[in-house]
Write an enzyme that holds these catalytic residues in place. Structure first.
Site, mmCIF file in Angstrom:
data_model
loop_
_atom_site.group_PDB
_atom_site.id
_atom_site.type_symbol
_atom_site.label_atom_id
_atom_site.label_comp_id
_atom_site.label_asym_id
_atom_site.label_seq_id
_atom_site.Cartn_x
_atom_site.Cartn_y
_atom_site.Cartn_z
ATOM 1 C CD GLN A 1 0.020 45.608 80.384
ATOM 2 O OE1 GLN A 1 -1.056 46.191 80.323
ATOM 3 N NE2 GLN A 1 0.116 44.297 80.556
ATOM 4 N N GLY B 1 -7.754 44.441 79.129
ATOM 5 C CA GLY B 1 -7.198 45.779 79.130
ATOM 6 C C GLY B 1 -5.715 45.681 78.847
ATOM 7 C CB CYS C 1 -0.932 40.918 84.296
ATOM 8 S SG CYS C 1 -0.153 42.376 83.578
ATOM 9 C CG LEU C 2 -2.529 40.816 78.226
ATOM 10 C CD1 LEU C 2 -2.845 41.839 77.144
ATOM 11 C CD2 LEU C 2 -2.917 39.420 77.779
ATOM 12 C CG HIS D 1 -0.032 47.910 83.966
ATOM 13 N ND1 HIS D 1 1.065 47.129 84.217
ATOM 14 C CD2 HIS D 1 -1.055 47.045 83.729
ATOM 15 C CE1 HIS D 1 0.714 45.850 84.138
ATOM 16 N NE2 HIS D 1 -0.562 45.767 83.853
ATOM 17 C CG HIS E 1 -4.740 44.975 86.330
ATOM 18 N ND1 HIS E 1 -4.440 43.731 86.827
ATOM 19 C CD2 HIS E 1 -3.917 45.149 85.248
ATOM 20 C CE1 HIS E 1 -3.464 43.195 86.097
ATOM 21 N NE2 HIS E 1 -3.138 44.028 85.127
ATOM 22 C CD GLU E 2 -5.084 47.252 82.132
ATOM 23 O OE1 GLU E 2 -3.941 47.625 81.796
ATOM 24 O OE2 GLU E 2 -5.421 46.064 82.150
HETATM 25 ZN ZN LIG Z 1 -1.673 44.034 83.604
#
Ligand SMILES: [Zn+2]
Length: 173
Positions: free
Chosen positions: A51, A46, A99-100, A145, A141-142
Site C-alpha cells: 500500500q 492496519g 481500506c486506506l 494485500h 485483510h492485510e
Molecule cells: Zn486494505
C-alpha cells in the site's frame, strides 16, 4: 516519515509481494517505522507494505476503538513479517471493512472468525498465535494485500458495497 498510499488501480496492489529475507537491515527497519507513521496518520487499523509501494511481505496491525469501529479491541501497533496462515477456524462472519487504498467505500466481507498464524517480529522472533474476531479480520485483510487481493474482491455480492456516507448512516454515527 509518512509515505504516500497507493490507491485501487495502482499495479503494486495487484502483485504478490516477495518474502523479506533479512529483517535486520536499515532498509527494512525504516520501512517498518514509516509504515507505523503512515498507519497512525491515516488512522488505519492496519497497512501493508504494497500500500506504500514497497514490495515486501510486511504489514502493520493496529487496533483501537474509534467512531468507525466502536468495538475494535485495543492492540499496540505490531509489525507482522513473512506471515503464514496455518489454519482457518471458527465460523464465517460477515462484517464491515474499509481500506486506506479504497477511500470512500465500505463493504460487508465474509471472513473466518479464527486464524492460526505464524509470523516474524521486527526483532526477528518467530511467533505462532491465534487471532479471533476483529483482529482475525484485520490480519486476513492485510494478508490479502500481500497476495494482491483487496477486500472488494471478497464480497458475496456487489450489493454489499456501500459509500462511506451511507455506511455512517447504516451504523448510526
Ligand atoms: Zn486494505
Amino acid at each position: 516519515m509518512t509515505l504516500p498510499i497507493a490507491q485501487l488501480g495502482a499495479e503494486v496492489l495487484r502483485r504478490v509481494a516477495p518474502e523479506v529475507r533479512d529483517i535486520d537491515t536499515p532498509q527494512v527497519q525504516e520501512l517498518i517505522d514509516r509504515l507505523f507513521a503512515t498507519c497512525n496518520e491515516a488512522r488505519g487499523m492496519g497497512i501493508a507494505a504494497p500500500q506504500v509501494y514497497a514490495d515486501a511481505r510486511i504489514f502493520i496491525m493496529s487496533s483501537k476503538p474509534n467512531d468507525r469501529y466502536p468495538n475494535a479491541p485495543l492492540m499496540q501497533p505490531t509489525a507482522i513479517i513473512n506471515p503464514e496462515i496455518i489454519a482457518y477456524g471458527g465460523t464465517i462472519d460477515k462484517d464491515w471493512e474499509g481500506c486506506l487504498s479504497i477511500p470512500g467505500i465500505r463493504a460487508l466481507v465474509p471472513r473466518h472468525t479464527h486464524l492460526h498464524v505464524r509470523y516474524a517480529t521486527r526483532e526477528g522472533e518467530h511467533v505462532e498465535r491465534v487471532f479471533e474476531g476483529f483482529l482475525a479480520r484485520v490480519f486476513a485483510h492485510e494478508f490479502d494485500h500481500l497476495e494482491g487481493t483487496v477486500f472488494i474482491d471478497r464480497v458475496e455480492s456487489t450489493r454489499d458495497i456501500v459509500t462511506e456516507r451511507e455506511f455512517r448512516r447504516i451504523i448510526g454515527v
